[in-house]
Design an enzyme around this catalytic site. Structure first.
Site, mmCIF file in Angstrom:
data_model
loop_
_atom_site.group_PDB
_atom_site.id
_atom_site.type_symbol
_atom_site.label_atom_id
_atom_site.label_comp_id
_atom_site.label_asym_id
_atom_site.label_seq_id
_atom_site.Cartn_x
_atom_site.Cartn_y
_atom_site.Cartn_z
ATOM 1 N N HIS A 188 0.843 -1.200 0.000
ATOM 2 C CA HIS A 188 0.000 0.000 0.000
ATOM 3 C C HIS A 188 0.882 1.256 0.000
ATOM 4 O O HIS A 188 1.977 1.238 0.540
ATOM 5 C CB HIS A 188 -0.922 -0.027 1.229
ATOM 6 C CG HIS A 188 -1.872 1.116 1.266
ATOM 7 N ND1 HIS A 188 -1.513 2.368 1.733
ATOM 8 C CD2 HIS A 188 -3.155 1.197 0.859
ATOM 9 C CE1 HIS A 188 -2.561 3.165 1.614
ATOM 10 N NE2 HIS A 188 -3.568 2.499 1.081
ATOM 11 N N ASP A 314 -11.096 1.963 -1.564
ATOM 12 C CA ASP A 314 -10.237 2.835 -0.757
ATOM 13 C C ASP A 314 -11.058 3.626 0.261
ATOM 14 O O ASP A 314 -10.808 4.803 0.503
ATOM 15 C CB ASP A 314 -9.400 3.775 -1.628
ATOM 16 C CG ASP A 314 -8.042 4.086 -0.998
ATOM 17 O OD1 ASP A 314 -7.843 3.746 0.179
ATOM 18 O OD2 ASP A 314 -7.209 4.668 -1.679
HETATM 19 C C1 1DF Z 1 -5.348 8.860 1.098
HETATM 20 C C2 1DF Z 1 -5.505 7.954 0.051
HETATM 21 C C3 1DF Z 1 -4.926 8.402 2.345
HETATM 22 C C4 1DF Z 1 -5.202 6.632 0.240
HETATM 23 C C5 1DF Z 1 -4.665 7.055 2.536
HETATM 24 O O1 1DF Z 1 -4.195 6.569 3.709
HETATM 25 C C6 1DF Z 1 -4.867 6.150 1.506
HETATM 26 C C7 1DF Z 1 -5.619 10.252 0.893
HETATM 27 C C8 1DF Z 1 -3.698 7.473 4.672
HETATM 28 O O2 1DF Z 1 -6.434 10.590 0.020
HETATM 29 O O3 1DF Z 1 -5.034 11.100 1.603
HETATM 30 O O4 1DF Z 1 -4.762 4.849 1.757
HETATM 31 N N1 1DF Z 1 -5.194 5.803 -0.901
HETATM 32 O O5 1DF Z 1 -4.854 4.607 -0.831
HETATM 33 O O6 1DF Z 1 -5.417 6.332 -2.016
HETATM 34 MN MN MN Z 2 -5.491 3.207 0.381
#
Ligand code: 1DF
Ligand code: MN
Length: 357
Positions: A188, A314
């Site tokens: 991730h 997500d």
């Molecule tokens: C965000 C996106 C934050 C994802 C995440 O974890 C995350 C974000 C803190 O939009 O700030 O897992 N993502 O996987 O796109």
């Molecule tokens: Mn994510």
């Protein structure tokens, strides 16, 4: 804040299994607050969790409320968005921003919290085990405990750990444990490490908009070029965000990798048993988290095969009911669509029949 749908998801002839869904025990926020208050803070962590944990914006507040819930709020959102099963992981950067001792003990705690949530909602939740790469030995043990004792179906790592990548052989007992247990590792995103983030931050591009993908695509590529998959040929890595763009790079990676090996330009670029794109096809599964875009999904299915491309929402970062509706409506043959939403996830994560809601 609600993900105002133009129309709610309809009944469909497949389960919708969302495979990159996040949670955060509220106890982790106490640890994060201490880390954020220290004199020196990792700039990516400060930018990411410093924002979510203090912003008065509706989006941040909503996400924080959803993250800590493994009960009514989450189930209600799943029902409203037509998600049958969530495959849940400790939110990024998880324990990887902590000191070693805290990370090792908090990974156990977080896995216990998630396992309790899954016990309360066994038909709706599937878990990934967190672990602390800071101690590869303890990480391997926690993956084993997570799978064998807590019933987890995968492990999750949030890209770099204090600037270090799992391409370093000192981490490889983590891969050995995952391969032996036959569970995938979800690679991730995390924000780029301190020595890389500067030009991203000054442009506001360090987070999910782009920095996440650059950092995590780099990490996946380092796994390939370091020979991880020649050493662990059965290992399966899951990448979100349409493979962090690596399918689009496949042709050039193959060409330039071969050319670089031939010219002996770098010690770090050594001969591999297969082409870089072969490892993408044999050792990766790719989810569409954050990329509800049929053309990108179809292209990725073409590159890695339709058995290796999976749905992810997500949640709660991209809780968007419209996207579920759009993906239901993709012009894709029904058999491939069922693989995408349901059966690829059931096979990869070994999700039992009891999870059919
Ligand atoms: C965000 C996106 C934050 C994802 C995440 O974890 C995350 C974000 C803190 O939009 O700030 O897992 N993502 O996987 O796109
Ligand atoms: Mn994510």
């Amino acid at each position: 804040m609600s993900a105002s749908p133009s129309s709610p998801p309809a009944k469909v002839p497949y389960l919708r299994i969302a495979t990159e869904e996040a949670f955060c025990p509220k106890e982790m926020l106490d640890i994060y607050r201490k880390i954020l208050a220290a004199p020196v803070v990792d700039p990516g962590f400060l930018s990411l969790m410093g924002f979510y944990m203090s912003s008065p914006s509706e989006r941040a507040q909503h996400i924080m409320r959803c993250l800590v819930d493994l009960d009514d709020i989450r189930i209600q959102h799943m029902n409203e968005s037509g998600i049958d099963v969530q495959v849940i992981a400790l939110t990024s950067p998880g324990v990887q921003v902590m000191d070693t001792d805290t990370a090792v003990s908090f990974a156990r705690f977080a896995n216990d919290v998630l396992a309790d949530g899954i016990r309360r909602h066994p038909d709706r939740f599937v878990g990934m085990t967190a672990f602390a790469p800071q101690s590869p030995r303890e990480a391997a043990k926690e993956i084993q405990r997570g799978v064998n004792e807590l019933g987890m179906h995968a492990a999750v790592v949030n890209s770099h750990t204090h600037g270090e990548y799992l391409s370093d052989p000192k981490f490889w007992e983590i891969f050995e444990a995952a391969q032996a247990l036959d569970v995938p590792i979800y690679l991730h995103p995390n924000t780029p490490p301190a020595n890389m983030i500067g030009p991203f931050m000054e442009a506001g591009l360090d987070g999910a908009i782009y920095g996440f993908g650059v950092e995590t695509g780099l990490h996946a590529l380092r796994l390939i070029t370091s020979g991880v998959f020649d050493r662990f040929p059965k290992l399966q890595i899951v990448l979100g965000h349409m493979g962090e763009a690596l399918p689009f790079w496949a042709y050039r990676l193959d060409y330039m990798h071969a050319a670089t090996v031939r010219s002996k330009r770098y010690d770090a670029i050594k001969p591999l048993k297969k082409k870089p794109s072969d490892y993408l096809r044999d050792n990766f599964h790719i989810t569409c988290s954050g990329m509800a875009w049929h053309k990108a999904i179809a292209f990725t299915q073409d590159v890695v095969g339709e058995d290796r491309v999976l749905y992810a929402m997500d949640y709660p970062y991209q809780y968007a009911i419209d996207e579920v509706v759009a993906l239901d409506g993709m012009d894709m043959n029904p058999a491939a669509k069922k693989k995408f939403f349901q059966t690829n996830a059931q096979r990869l994560f070994k999700i039992p029949e009891r999870n059919h809601s």
